[in-house]
Design an enzyme around this catalytic site. Sequence first.
Site, PDB file in Angstrom:
ATOM      1  N   HIS A 177       0.850  -1.197   0.000  1.00 20.89           N
ATOM      2  CA  HIS A 177       0.000   0.000   0.000  1.00 20.89           C
ATOM      3  C   HIS A 177       0.889   1.251   0.000  1.00 20.89           C
ATOM      4  O   HIS A 177       1.938   1.282   0.650  1.00 20.89           O
ATOM      5  CB  HIS A 177      -0.934   0.006   1.218  1.00 20.89           C
ATOM      6  CG  HIS A 177      -1.953   1.090   1.119  1.00 20.89           C
ATOM      7  ND1 HIS A 177      -1.679   2.393   1.465  1.00 20.89           N
ATOM      8  CD2 HIS A 177      -3.224   1.083   0.646  1.00 20.89           C
ATOM      9  CE1 HIS A 177      -2.754   3.137   1.227  1.00 20.89           C
ATOM     10  NE2 HIS A 177      -3.703   2.358   0.731  1.00 20.89           N
ATOM     11  N   GLU A 189      -3.292   2.030  -7.529  1.00 20.03           N
ATOM     12  CA  GLU A 189      -3.678   3.172  -6.702  1.00 20.03           C
ATOM     13  C   GLU A 189      -2.667   4.299  -6.902  1.00 20.03           C
ATOM     14  O   GLU A 189      -1.596   4.293  -6.272  1.00 20.03           O
ATOM     15  CB  GLU A 189      -3.687   2.762  -5.222  1.00 20.03           C
ATOM     16  CG  GLU A 189      -4.685   1.667  -4.907  1.00 20.03           C
ATOM     17  CD  GLU A 189      -5.170   1.763  -3.472  1.00 20.03           C
ATOM     18  OE1 GLU A 189      -6.380   1.870  -3.281  1.00 20.03           O
ATOM     19  OE2 GLU A 189      -4.336   1.767  -2.550  1.00 20.03           O
TER      20      GLU A 189
HETATM   21  P1  PGA Z   1      -9.289   6.510  -0.253  1.00 20.50           P
HETATM   22  O1  PGA Z   1      -8.177   5.410   0.093  1.00 20.50           O
HETATM   23  O2  PGA Z   1     -10.414   5.807  -0.965  1.00 20.50           O
HETATM   24  O3  PGA Z   1      -9.696   7.049   1.089  1.00 20.50           O
HETATM   25  O4  PGA Z   1      -8.628   7.531  -1.126  1.00 20.50           O
HETATM   26  C1  PGA Z   1      -7.821   4.480  -0.884  1.00 20.50           C
HETATM   27  C2  PGA Z   1      -6.652   3.678  -0.389  1.00 20.50           C
HETATM   28  O5  PGA Z   1      -5.763   4.220   0.286  1.00 20.50           O
HETATM   29  O6  PGA Z   1      -6.581   2.473  -0.684  1.00 20.50           O
END
Ligand code: PGA
Length: 262
Positions: A98, A170
């Site tokens: 992450h 992401e």
């Molecule tokens: P968010 O987080 O939807 O609050 O932007 C996504 C993530 O960090 O996986």
Amino acid sequence: MPRPFLFGTNFKMNQTPAESARFYEELTRSVEPPPGVGLFVIPPFTSLAAVMDRRPPGGGGPWVGAQNMHWESEGAYTGEISAPMLLALGVDLVLLGHAERRGHGQETDETLNKKLLAAAAARLRVLFCVGETAAEKGYGVGPETVARQLKIGLHGLDEEFLPRLQIAYEPVWSIGAGGTPAAPGDVAPIAAHLRATLAARFGPAGSDVPILYGGSVTPANAAGFVRLPDVDGLFVGRAAWTVDGYRDVLAAALVARVASRR
Ligand code: PGA
């Protein structure tokens, strides 16, 4: 076989065991995913045992995931958690890479590769996150960045692991309260590049690996992402931290998904 549609949330450093258990129980009671749809919830380590206690008898219910693990199975690693510890709790999945862990300098591509190898050896499912920073996007090296993260992360893994692998794209610049929501047009080429990188590395089986999108997903923008041909699900933070929120984003995603795959 069509790829599954996967949907879930990561609570990050939020919620007590009682809060996570209540969330999981209510979600399991109130949401029946249609065939081909898989749900998951990734609470903090301290909530895992309480959530696993709410698992419906005989299994079932959304997958439960851990937010990280160490590559060694035991030893002098204060504050760390290993794959055997997660397996002993019965968790289904481990989140690796992450952005909030890469960004704090706790993770490198090389340490993530060791973790992926350890998770594969333990036969844990992995949700592996990749994504470029705002600076990398600015230099126009988003595709190269995610391909590098993917290639190093998966180095040494073989095709046998692929059914237990899912990727989350992401973009770092889109995550969290300070993030700028991405547009589907930002996501489509990177998801396609990830798909091509997986196919080049593993052959046709690489194309079957689900690719999720995450970063400031809401009920209002979910549809635009799930309509993309290379996006097979959503990985949601803040918007899915209540059961109502989770259901709302999921409902918006499924309506758009069904319409776009007709
Ligand atoms: P968010 O987080 O939807 O609050 O932007 C996504 C993530 O960090 O996986």
